[in-house]
Design a protein around this motif. Structure first.
Motif, PDB file in Angstrom:
ATOM      1  N   ARG A   1       2.412  -5.192  -4.655  1.00 58.29           N
ATOM      2  CA  ARG A   1       3.760  -4.877  -4.127  1.00 58.29           C
ATOM      3  C   ARG A   1       4.169  -3.443  -4.281  1.00 58.29           C
ATOM      4  O   ARG A   1       4.755  -2.834  -3.516  1.00 58.29           O
ATOM      5  CB  ARG A   1       4.790  -5.986  -4.728  1.00 58.29           C
ATOM      6  CG  ARG A   1       6.047  -5.615  -4.177  1.00 58.29           C
ATOM      7  CD  ARG A   1       7.183  -6.881  -4.747  1.00 58.29           C
ATOM      8  NE  ARG A   1       7.108  -6.870  -6.082  1.00 58.29           N
ATOM      9  CZ  ARG A   1       7.762  -6.247  -6.935  1.00 58.29           C
ATOM     10  NH1 ARG A   1       8.579  -5.129  -6.585  1.00 58.29           N
ATOM     11  NH2 ARG A   1       7.764  -6.390  -8.175  1.00 58.29           N
ATOM     12  N   LEU A   2       4.046  -2.778  -5.505  1.00 56.81           N
ATOM     13  CA  LEU A   2       4.501  -1.548  -5.808  1.00 56.81           C
ATOM     14  C   LEU A   2       3.801  -0.334  -5.059  1.00 56.81           C
ATOM     15  O   LEU A   2       4.336   0.755  -4.832  1.00 56.81           O
ATOM     16  CB  LEU A   2       4.490  -1.250  -7.559  1.00 56.81           C
ATOM     17  CG  LEU A   2       5.495  -2.149  -8.056  1.00 56.81           C
ATOM     18  CD1 LEU A   2       5.506  -1.706  -9.632  1.00 56.81           C
ATOM     19  CD2 LEU A   2       7.159  -1.806  -7.855  1.00 56.81           C
ATOM     20  N   LYS A   3       2.468  -0.621  -5.170  1.00 58.26           N
ATOM     21  CA  LYS A   3       1.633   0.454  -4.580  1.00 58.26           C
ATOM     22  C   LYS A   3       1.726   1.543  -5.408  1.00 58.26           C
ATOM     23  O   LYS A   3       1.817   2.736  -4.750  1.00 58.26           O
ATOM     24  CB  LYS A   3       1.783   0.686  -3.220  1.00 58.26           C
ATOM     25  CG  LYS A   3       1.601  -0.609  -2.315  1.00 58.26           C
ATOM     26  CD  LYS A   3       1.775  -0.180  -0.825  1.00 58.26           C
ATOM     27  CE  LYS A   3       1.779  -1.421   0.067  1.00 58.26           C
ATOM     28  NZ  LYS A   3       1.459  -2.717  -0.121  1.00 58.26           N
ATOM     29  N   PRO A   4       1.466   1.608  -6.736  1.00 61.17           N
ATOM     30  CA  PRO A   4       1.058   2.986  -7.523  1.00 61.17           C
ATOM     31  C   PRO A   4      -0.063   3.520  -7.045  1.00 61.17           C
ATOM     32  O   PRO A   4      -0.969   3.034  -6.165  1.00 61.17           O
ATOM     33  CB  PRO A   4       0.893   2.553  -8.943  1.00 61.17           C
ATOM     34  CG  PRO A   4       0.429   1.344  -8.881  1.00 61.17           C
ATOM     35  CD  PRO A   4       0.876   0.645  -7.455  1.00 61.17           C
ATOM     36  N   ASP A   5      -0.267   4.846  -7.308  1.00 62.81           N
ATOM     37  CA  ASP A   5      -1.600   5.583  -6.718  1.00 62.81           C
ATOM     38  C   ASP A   5      -2.870   5.171  -7.523  1.00 62.81           C
ATOM     39  O   ASP A   5      -3.932   5.490  -7.316  1.00 62.81           O
ATOM     40  CB  ASP A   5      -1.251   7.094  -7.124  1.00 62.81           C
ATOM     41  CG  ASP A   5       0.045   7.497  -6.086  1.00 62.81           C
ATOM     42  OD1 ASP A   5      -0.322   8.023  -4.994  1.00 62.81           O
ATOM     43  OD2 ASP A   5       1.009   7.755  -6.571  1.00 62.81           O
ATOM     44  N   GLY A   6      -2.492   4.367  -8.640  1.00 60.84           N
ATOM     45  CA  GLY A   6      -3.586   3.909  -9.640  1.00 60.84           C
ATOM     46  C   GLY A   6      -3.171   3.167 -10.646  1.00 60.84           C
ATOM     47  O   GLY A   6      -2.075   2.969 -11.167  1.00 60.84           O
ATOM     48  N   VAL A   7      -4.122   2.274 -11.127  1.00 59.26           N
ATOM     49  CA  VAL A   7      -3.944   1.436 -11.994  1.00 59.26           C
ATOM     50  C   VAL A   7      -5.083   1.387 -13.139  1.00 59.26           C
ATOM     51  O   VAL A   7      -6.120   1.214 -12.716  1.00 59.26           O
ATOM     52  CB  VAL A   7      -3.624  -0.297 -11.769  1.00 59.26           C
ATOM     53  CG1 VAL A   7      -3.457  -1.100 -12.893  1.00 59.26           C
ATOM     54  CG2 VAL A   7      -2.388  -0.565 -10.870  1.00 59.26           C
TER      55      VAL A   7
END
Length: 120
Positions: free
Chosen positions: A95-101
């Motif tokens: 949902r948030l769509k960070p650039d990486g996890v």
């Protein structure tokens, strides 16, 4: 070299990441809370943020959203580091769509490779 903001409420983890990033030549800013991260952003805009997912008070998700809500910060890449790898976290990340996890279980080589890939 790139300026990176490291955000983690765990002092030991923060110090360890400072060493890792410092050895790679990155310029660093640090914060031990979401509120602290926002204060640091007001001082200087980094090239990338490494954000702890689970923090007391203003957690990583709330911090992420507060950063994305400000126009001047919307283009800063944000990478979550998390020790929590359950399905709920996966859904939140989608949902948030960070650039990486990056799982905290992954060590220095994986973290540095991922960060270098985002910054280059």
């Amino acid at each position: 070299m790139s300026l990176v903001l490291l955000v983690d409420d765990d002092e030991d983890m923060l110090k360890m990441m400072e060493r890792w990033f410092g050895k790679e030549g990155y310029e660093l800013m640090t914060a031990s809370s979401g509120e602290g991260a926002l204060e640091r952003l007001a001082e200087r805009i980094p090239d990338l943020i490494v954000l702890d997912y689970a923090m007391p008070g203003m957690d990583g998700c709330k911090t992420f959203q507060a950063i994305r809500d400000k126009t001047e910060y919307q283009d800063i890449p944000i990478v979550f580091r998390t020790g929590n790898e359950d399905e709920g976290v996966t859904e939140i990340m989608e949902r948030l769509k960070p650039d990486g996890v990056i799982p905290k279980s992954e060590g220095r080589p994986y973290l540095m490779k991922t960060i270098a890939g985002i910054l280059n």
